[in-house]
Design a protein around this motif. Structure first.
Motif, mmCIF file in Angstrom:
data_model
loop_
_atom_site.group_PDB
_atom_site.id
_atom_site.type_symbol
_atom_site.label_atom_id
_atom_site.label_comp_id
_atom_site.label_asym_id
_atom_site.label_seq_id
_atom_site.Cartn_x
_atom_site.Cartn_y
_atom_site.Cartn_z
ATOM 1 N N TRP A 135 0.891 -1.238 0.101
ATOM 2 C CA TRP A 135 -0.038 -0.127 0.015
ATOM 3 C C TRP A 135 1.018 1.335 0.052
ATOM 4 C CZ3 TRP A 135 -2.099 2.847 4.835
ATOM 5 C CH2 TRP A 135 -3.069 3.819 4.258
ATOM 6 N N VAL A 136 1.924 1.259 0.703
ATOM 7 C CA VAL A 136 2.661 2.300 1.024
ATOM 8 C C VAL A 136 3.369 2.847 -0.363
ATOM 9 C CG1 VAL A 136 4.832 3.373 2.102
ATOM 10 C CG2 VAL A 136 3.005 2.230 3.514
ATOM 11 N N VAL A 137 3.830 1.625 -0.782
ATOM 12 C CA VAL A 137 4.773 1.850 -2.209
ATOM 13 C C VAL A 137 3.828 2.130 -3.222
ATOM 14 C CG1 VAL A 137 5.905 0.478 -4.080
ATOM 15 C CG2 VAL A 137 6.750 0.149 -1.636
ATOM 16 N N SER A 138 2.538 1.506 -3.373
ATOM 17 C CA SER A 138 1.708 2.124 -4.305
ATOM 18 C C SER A 138 1.310 3.453 -4.125
ATOM 19 C CB SER A 138 0.515 1.064 -4.460
ATOM 20 O OG SER A 138 0.775 -0.103 -4.779
ATOM 21 N N GLU A 139 1.215 4.023 -3.018
ATOM 22 C CA GLU A 139 0.721 5.463 -2.770
ATOM 23 C C GLU A 139 1.681 6.093 -3.195
ATOM 24 O OE1 GLU A 139 -2.191 6.989 -1.853
ATOM 25 O OE2 GLU A 139 -3.266 4.845 -1.750
ATOM 26 N N ARG A 140 3.090 5.741 -2.948
ATOM 27 C CA ARG A 140 4.234 6.672 -3.449
ATOM 28 C C ARG A 140 4.292 6.599 -4.964
ATOM 29 N NH1 ARG A 140 8.726 4.952 1.069
ATOM 30 N NH2 ARG A 140 7.904 6.303 2.923
ATOM 31 N N ALA A 141 3.892 5.986 -5.602
ATOM 32 C CA ALA A 141 4.072 5.637 -6.796
ATOM 33 C C ALA A 141 2.885 6.165 -7.614
ATOM 34 C CB ALA A 141 4.393 4.266 -7.584
ATOM 35 N N ARG A 142 1.739 6.345 -6.839
ATOM 36 C CA ARG A 142 0.309 6.776 -7.376
ATOM 37 C C ARG A 142 -0.117 5.673 -8.536
ATOM 38 N NH1 ARG A 142 -1.793 9.528 -3.864
ATOM 39 N NH2 ARG A 142 -0.867 11.670 -3.388
ATOM 40 N N ARG A 143 0.301 4.278 -8.506
ATOM 41 C CA ARG A 143 -0.251 3.213 -9.177
ATOM 42 C C ARG A 143 0.004 1.863 -8.264
ATOM 43 N NH1 ARG A 143 4.508 0.844 -12.115
ATOM 44 N NH2 ARG A 143 6.226 1.912 -11.807
ATOM 45 N N SER A 144 -0.602 1.040 -8.840
ATOM 46 C CA SER A 144 -0.554 -0.141 -8.193
ATOM 47 C C SER A 144 0.906 -1.126 -8.413
ATOM 48 C CB SER A 144 -1.658 -1.292 -8.588
ATOM 49 O OG SER A 144 -1.554 -2.343 -7.854
ATOM 50 N N ILE A 145 1.615 -1.426 -7.267
ATOM 51 C CA ILE A 145 2.885 -2.031 -7.364
ATOM 52 C C ILE A 145 3.100 -3.181 -6.471
ATOM 53 C CG2 ILE A 145 5.465 -1.471 -6.974
ATOM 54 C CD1 ILE A 145 4.895 1.251 -8.001
ATOM 55 N N VAL A 146 3.564 -4.122 -6.893
ATOM 56 C CA VAL A 146 3.806 -5.322 -5.917
ATOM 57 C C VAL A 146 5.193 -5.288 -5.866
ATOM 58 C CG1 VAL A 146 3.473 -7.671 -5.508
ATOM 59 C CG2 VAL A 146 1.763 -6.375 -6.723
ATOM 60 N N PRO A 147 5.829 -4.508 -4.572
ATOM 61 C CA PRO A 147 7.426 -4.849 -4.523
ATOM 62 C C PRO A 147 8.010 -6.154 -4.142
ATOM 63 C CG PRO A 147 6.296 -3.715 -2.506
ATOM 64 C CD PRO A 147 5.161 -4.174 -3.539
ATOM 65 N N GLU A 148 9.229 -6.303 -4.267
ATOM 66 C CA GLU A 148 9.692 -7.573 -3.833
ATOM 67 C C GLU A 148 9.614 -8.005 -2.519
ATOM 68 O OE1 GLU A 148 13.729 -7.635 -5.063
ATOM 69 O OE2 GLU A 148 14.332 -9.485 -4.127
ATOM 70 N N MET A 149 9.580 -6.960 -1.447
ATOM 71 C CA MET A 149 9.418 -7.275 -0.176
ATOM 72 C C MET A 149 7.948 -8.004 -0.009
ATOM 73 S SD MET A 149 10.841 -6.962 2.865
ATOM 74 C CE MET A 149 12.121 -6.163 2.549
ATOM 75 N N PHE A 150 7.128 -7.602 -0.549
ATOM 76 C CA PHE A 150 5.603 -8.029 -0.498
ATOM 77 C C PHE A 150 5.927 -9.622 -0.673
ATOM 78 C CE2 PHE A 150 1.885 -9.992 -2.441
ATOM 79 C CZ PHE A 150 0.836 -9.537 -1.776
ATOM 80 N N TRP A 151 6.664 -10.217 -1.377
ATOM 81 C CA TRP A 151 6.944 -11.651 -1.604
ATOM 82 C C TRP A 151 7.581 -12.218 -0.384
ATOM 83 C CZ3 TRP A 151 3.155 -13.293 -4.510
ATOM 84 C CH2 TRP A 151 2.675 -12.738 -5.529
ATOM 85 N N TYR A 152 8.626 -11.546 0.170
ATOM 86 C CA TYR A 152 9.294 -12.185 1.451
ATOM 87 C C TYR A 152 8.120 -12.229 2.539
ATOM 88 C CZ TYR A 152 13.380 -11.453 -1.504
ATOM 89 O OH TYR A 152 14.040 -11.662 -2.698
ATOM 90 N N PHE A 153 7.622 -11.127 2.831
ATOM 91 C CA PHE A 153 6.628 -11.039 4.064
ATOM 92 C C PHE A 153 5.491 -12.384 3.407
ATOM 93 C CE2 PHE A 153 7.689 -6.547 5.037
ATOM 94 C CZ PHE A 153 8.066 -6.946 6.559
ATOM 95 N N SER A 154 5.063 -12.454 2.558
ATOM 96 C CA SER A 154 4.191 -13.530 2.118
ATOM 97 C C SER A 154 4.838 -14.839 2.515
ATOM 98 C CB SER A 154 3.900 -13.455 0.672
ATOM 99 O OG SER A 154 3.216 -12.410 0.212
#
Length: 105
Positions: free
Chosen positions: A38-57
């Protein structure tokens, strides 16, 4: 409400309390992936799935699978086992791409 929670906590054995703490930590991993995304997408103003998402997953999936085994809950085990495979595969693709194109992010 608070009295009910305290009474519930007092009835727990040591191992049950440990399992609750472990489950909360596991669930927190899943929450963190959404918070980071959510934070990364808000900063970019578009939907992004950062690499960290997968590590937390995968961390949340493994911890939740362990929690399910300790709780002897086959429903959670089944759900998490398929997720762990998907998270692992995505991390594999990320690492493979980094090996093929070093420095490209």
């Amino acid at each position: 409400m608070m009295e009910a929670i305290l009474a519930w906590w007092d009835r727990m054995t040591g191992i049950e309390a440990w399992l609750v703490v472990f489950g909360v930590i596991a669930q927190s991993m899943f929450f963190m992936r959404f918070a980071v995304q959510w934070v990364v997408s808000e900063r970019a103003r578009r939907s992004i799935v950062p690499e960290m998402f997968w590590y937390f997953s995968i961390a949340g999936g493994i911890l939740m699978f362990i929690y399910a085994v300790l709780r002897e809950d086959p429903v959670i085990m089944l759900g998490q086992s398929t997720g762990i495979i998907i998270y692992s595969r995505n991390i594999y693709f990320i690492w493979r791409e980094k090996r093929r194109f070093p420095g490209a992010d």
